[in-house]
Design a protein around this motif. Structure first.
Motif, PDB file in Angstrom:
ATOM      1  N   PRO A 273       0.838  -1.211   0.000  1.00  0.00           N
ATOM      2  CA  PRO A 273       0.000   0.000   0.000  1.00  0.00           C
ATOM      3  C   PRO A 273       0.872   1.260   0.000  1.00  0.00           C
ATOM      4  CG  PRO A 273      -0.002  -1.028   2.155  1.00  0.00           C
ATOM      5  CD  PRO A 273       0.724  -1.955   1.244  1.00  0.00           C
ATOM      6  N   LEU A 274       0.413   2.281  -0.704  1.00  0.00           N
ATOM      7  CA  LEU A 274       1.144   3.539  -0.769  1.00  0.00           C
ATOM      8  C   LEU A 274       0.687   4.460   0.350  1.00  0.00           C
ATOM      9  CD1 LEU A 274       1.013   4.191  -4.595  1.00  0.00           C
ATOM     10  CD2 LEU A 274       2.922   3.301  -3.267  1.00  0.00           C
ATOM     11  N   ASP A 275       1.621   5.297   0.818  1.00  0.00           N
ATOM     12  CA  ASP A 275       1.282   6.288   1.835  1.00  0.00           C
ATOM     13  C   ASP A 275       0.750   7.523   1.120  1.00  0.00           C
ATOM     14  OD1 ASP A 275       1.032   7.853   4.044  1.00  0.00           O
ATOM     15  OD2 ASP A 275       3.185   8.150   4.359  1.00  0.00           O
ATOM     16  N   GLU A 276      -0.553   7.665   1.073  1.00  0.00           N
ATOM     17  CA  GLU A 276      -1.183   8.754   0.348  1.00  0.00           C
ATOM     18  C   GLU A 276      -1.169  10.063   1.127  1.00  0.00           C
ATOM     19  OE1 GLU A 276      -2.632   8.517  -2.732  1.00  0.00           O
ATOM     20  OE2 GLU A 276      -2.236   6.383  -2.982  1.00  0.00           O
ATOM     21  N   THR A 277      -0.760  10.041   2.393  1.00  0.00           N
ATOM     22  CA  THR A 277      -0.803  11.249   3.214  1.00  0.00           C
ATOM     23  C   THR A 277       0.486  12.058   3.119  1.00  0.00           C
ATOM     24  OG1 THR A 277       0.065  10.053   5.137  1.00  0.00           O
ATOM     25  CG2 THR A 277      -2.338  10.109   4.854  1.00  0.00           C
ATOM     26  N   TRP A 278       1.508  11.579   2.429  1.00  0.00           N
ATOM     27  CA  TRP A 278       2.785  12.293   2.360  1.00  0.00           C
ATOM     28  C   TRP A 278       2.651  13.543   1.514  1.00  0.00           C
ATOM     29  CZ3 TRP A 278       6.191  13.712  -1.547  1.00  0.00           C
ATOM     30  CH2 TRP A 278       7.435  14.147  -1.120  1.00  0.00           C
ATOM     31  N   THR A 279       3.195  14.639   2.018  1.00  0.00           N
ATOM     32  CA  THR A 279       3.239  15.886   1.249  1.00  0.00           C
ATOM     33  C   THR A 279       4.680  16.374   1.234  1.00  0.00           C
ATOM     34  OG1 THR A 279       2.748  17.158   3.232  1.00  0.00           O
ATOM     35  CG2 THR A 279       0.876  16.561   1.824  1.00  0.00           C
ATOM     36  N   PRO A 280       5.097  16.999   0.158  1.00  0.00           N
ATOM     37  CA  PRO A 280       6.490  17.466   0.108  1.00  0.00           C
ATOM     38  C   PRO A 280       6.702  18.634   1.053  1.00  0.00           C
ATOM     39  CG  PRO A 280       5.295  18.150  -1.845  1.00  0.00           C
ATOM     40  CD  PRO A 280       4.391  17.248  -1.063  1.00  0.00           C
TER      41      PRO A 280
END
Length: 156
Positions: free
Chosen positions: A120-127
């Protein structure tokens, strides 16, 4: 005089030998060129010239590829010879007492690939936000002016 024709096995052995000899000659040529260029060409005192580093890296990759190829060719041939020597193929003898099967026995499929599920991908990451400080590689204006003046003086 008529020349005798080669059998397929003799042709295969001759081609295999030719390929191994040619790849070995190429390998020896590369090794000689590498040793000559590093040994007899003047280098900077504490480091290697950048072009020689790139050349050495490229030749290193080529040598690894060729050695792997030679190993694969020789290994395939050697493994086949050893396997044939250890396990000679038995000659099948027909047995009249065994009846022929009316339906072939189905075996489970072998060599099936496992089912792959993507993690599963971590969709909460922001740059992170962009930097607010000036770049470190730029000098102040007075240093740039001094460098420009020194370049003008050297050019005249």
């Amino acid at each position: 005089m008529l020349k005798s024709k080669y059998t397929p096995e003799e042709i295969e052995v001759r081609i295999w030998g030719f390929v191994v000899v040619m790849i070995t000659v190429i390998l020896l040529g590369i090794v000689f060129a590498l040793l000559y260029s590093v040994t007899f060409v003047t280098q900077p005192i504490k480091s290697m010239a950048p072009i020689d580093q790139a050349y050495t890296k490229m030749l290193n990759d080529i040598v690894l590829l060729i050695v792997g190829g030679i190993g694969g060719i020789v290994g395939k041939r050697a493994v086949g010879a050893v396997t044939a020597a250890i396990n000679p193929t038995p000659t099948p003898t027909p047995s009249p007492a065994a009846p022929a099967p009316s339906m072939p026995v189905s075996a489970p499929p072998s060599g099936a690939l496992p089912v792959w599920i993507n993690p599963p991908l971590d969709e909460t990451w922001t740059p992170p936000p962009p930097p607010t400080t000036p770049p470190e590689h730029l000098e102040p204006d007075h240093v740039r002016e001094e460098i420009a003046a020194a370049r003008r003086e050297a050019g005249q």
